[in-house]
Design an enzyme around this catalytic site. Sequence first.
Site, PDB file in Angstrom:
ATOM      1  N   HIS A   6       0.821  -1.210   0.000  1.00  0.00           N
ATOM      2  CA  HIS A   6       0.000   0.000   0.000  1.00  0.00           C
ATOM      3  C   HIS A   6       0.859   1.266   0.000  1.00  0.00           C
ATOM      4  CE1 HIS A   6      -2.896   2.731   2.401  1.00  0.00           C
ATOM      5  NE2 HIS A   6      -3.397   2.617   1.185  1.00  0.00           N
ATOM      6  N   GLU A  33       0.486  -0.929  -4.732  1.00  0.00           N
ATOM      7  CA  GLU A  33      -0.628   0.002  -4.887  1.00  0.00           C
ATOM      8  C   GLU A  33      -0.069   1.403  -4.797  1.00  0.00           C
ATOM      9  OE1 GLU A  33      -3.941   2.682  -3.465  1.00  0.00           O
ATOM     10  OE2 GLU A  33      -2.013   2.286  -2.525  1.00  0.00           O
ATOM     11  N   ASP A  35      -1.057   5.896  -5.844  1.00  0.00           N
ATOM     12  CA  ASP A  35      -2.118   6.862  -6.119  1.00  0.00           C
ATOM     13  C   ASP A  35      -1.628   7.896  -7.138  1.00  0.00           C
ATOM     14  OD1 ASP A  35      -3.850   5.971  -3.731  1.00  0.00           O
ATOM     15  OD2 ASP A  35      -1.932   6.471  -2.788  1.00  0.00           O
ATOM     16  N   HIS A  48      -0.415  10.488  -2.411  1.00  0.00           N
ATOM     17  CA  HIS A  48      -1.742  10.126  -1.885  1.00  0.00           C
ATOM     18  C   HIS A  48      -2.679  11.324  -1.763  1.00  0.00           C
ATOM     19  CE1 HIS A  48      -4.851   9.383   1.137  1.00  0.00           C
ATOM     20  NE2 HIS A  48      -4.951   8.240   0.486  1.00  0.00           N
TER      21      HIS A  48
HETATM   22  O1  G3P Z   1      -6.393   1.012  -2.678  1.00  0.00           O
HETATM   23  C1  G3P Z   1      -6.601   0.934  -1.327  1.00  0.00           C
HETATM   24  C2  G3P Z   1      -6.351   2.221  -0.611  1.00  0.00           C
HETATM   25  O2  G3P Z   1      -5.213   2.827  -1.146  1.00  0.00           O
HETATM   26  C3  G3P Z   1      -7.496   3.158  -0.677  1.00  0.00           C
HETATM   27  O3  G3P Z   1      -7.375   4.200   0.199  1.00  0.00           O
HETATM   28  O4  G3P Z   1      -6.889   6.472   0.869  1.00  0.00           O
HETATM   29  O5  G3P Z   1      -5.101   4.750   0.986  1.00  0.00           O
HETATM   30  O6  G3P Z   1      -5.840   5.585  -1.206  1.00  0.00           O
HETATM   31  P1  G3P Z   1      -6.241   5.293   0.207  1.00  0.00           P
HETATM   32 MG    MG Z   2      -4.670   4.364  -2.551  1.00  0.00          MG
END
Ligand code: G3P
Ligand code: MG
Length: 245
Positions: A6, A33, A35, A48
Amino acid sequence: MKVMAHRGYSGAYPENTMLAFRKAVEVGTHGIELDVHATKDGVLVVHHDERLDRTTDGTGRICDLSFEELRRFNAAKLWAGRYAPEKVPAFEEYCEWAAGEDIFTNIEIKTDNTYYPRIEEKTWETVVKYGLEKKVLFSSFNHFSLTRMRRIVPEYVELGALVEHESGVKVYPGAYCEAAGFQCYHPPITALSDENVRDCKTHGVKINVWTVNDMAGLEKLYSWDVEGIITNYPSVPMAWLAARK
Ligand code: G3P
Ligand code: MG
């Protein structure tokens, strides 16, 4: 069960930096993962928050800064003294690196509050440029972004519908995702019930759960046979899975 780091190995390294991505690969993570947002001049970047304030020594919104301005800031601010400064990565920089690694990437399109024009097309074009088409899935809390993505990407590319914490409204995630053309359901661990798991399995929808940072959650999700977990500490589930073999 696949393990996704993450924001990279964000439990021990500055989130969404190349350092955190490299460290996740070092512990054998199956996937990463991250963003994606866009700068004022339209460059896709990995971060993020919409703002720089929490994780960098900069301030303001990404959409109000040029890429050159944004690159001046240290994305390892929260780990000062422990790690050298890191830049906010360009999404392209990440893709160039990921092309040489045996990992897949869960690309979260961060259009939750700010809608970046054509971000879906631009993200896909970058993925294609680096030959990552078969090594990505796209997720978003903004299901309109996923619907746009569905029209852009080939059928084999999976889309994951992110949802927030339990609202109290009864949901049918499997039926919903199947009808919308989303192959995966991405709930927080707190919002996943065995009823939801059954509904997803009935409709052939895969489940990737966030953010799984404890053993109880890991064991429960393994017993529910979900497809993936998203964790800040990828080394833990990787070691746990290896021990089960
Ligand atoms: O993809 C899972 C997670 O990343 C979603 O929440 O706020 O960490 O982007 P966030
Ligand atoms: Mg995320």
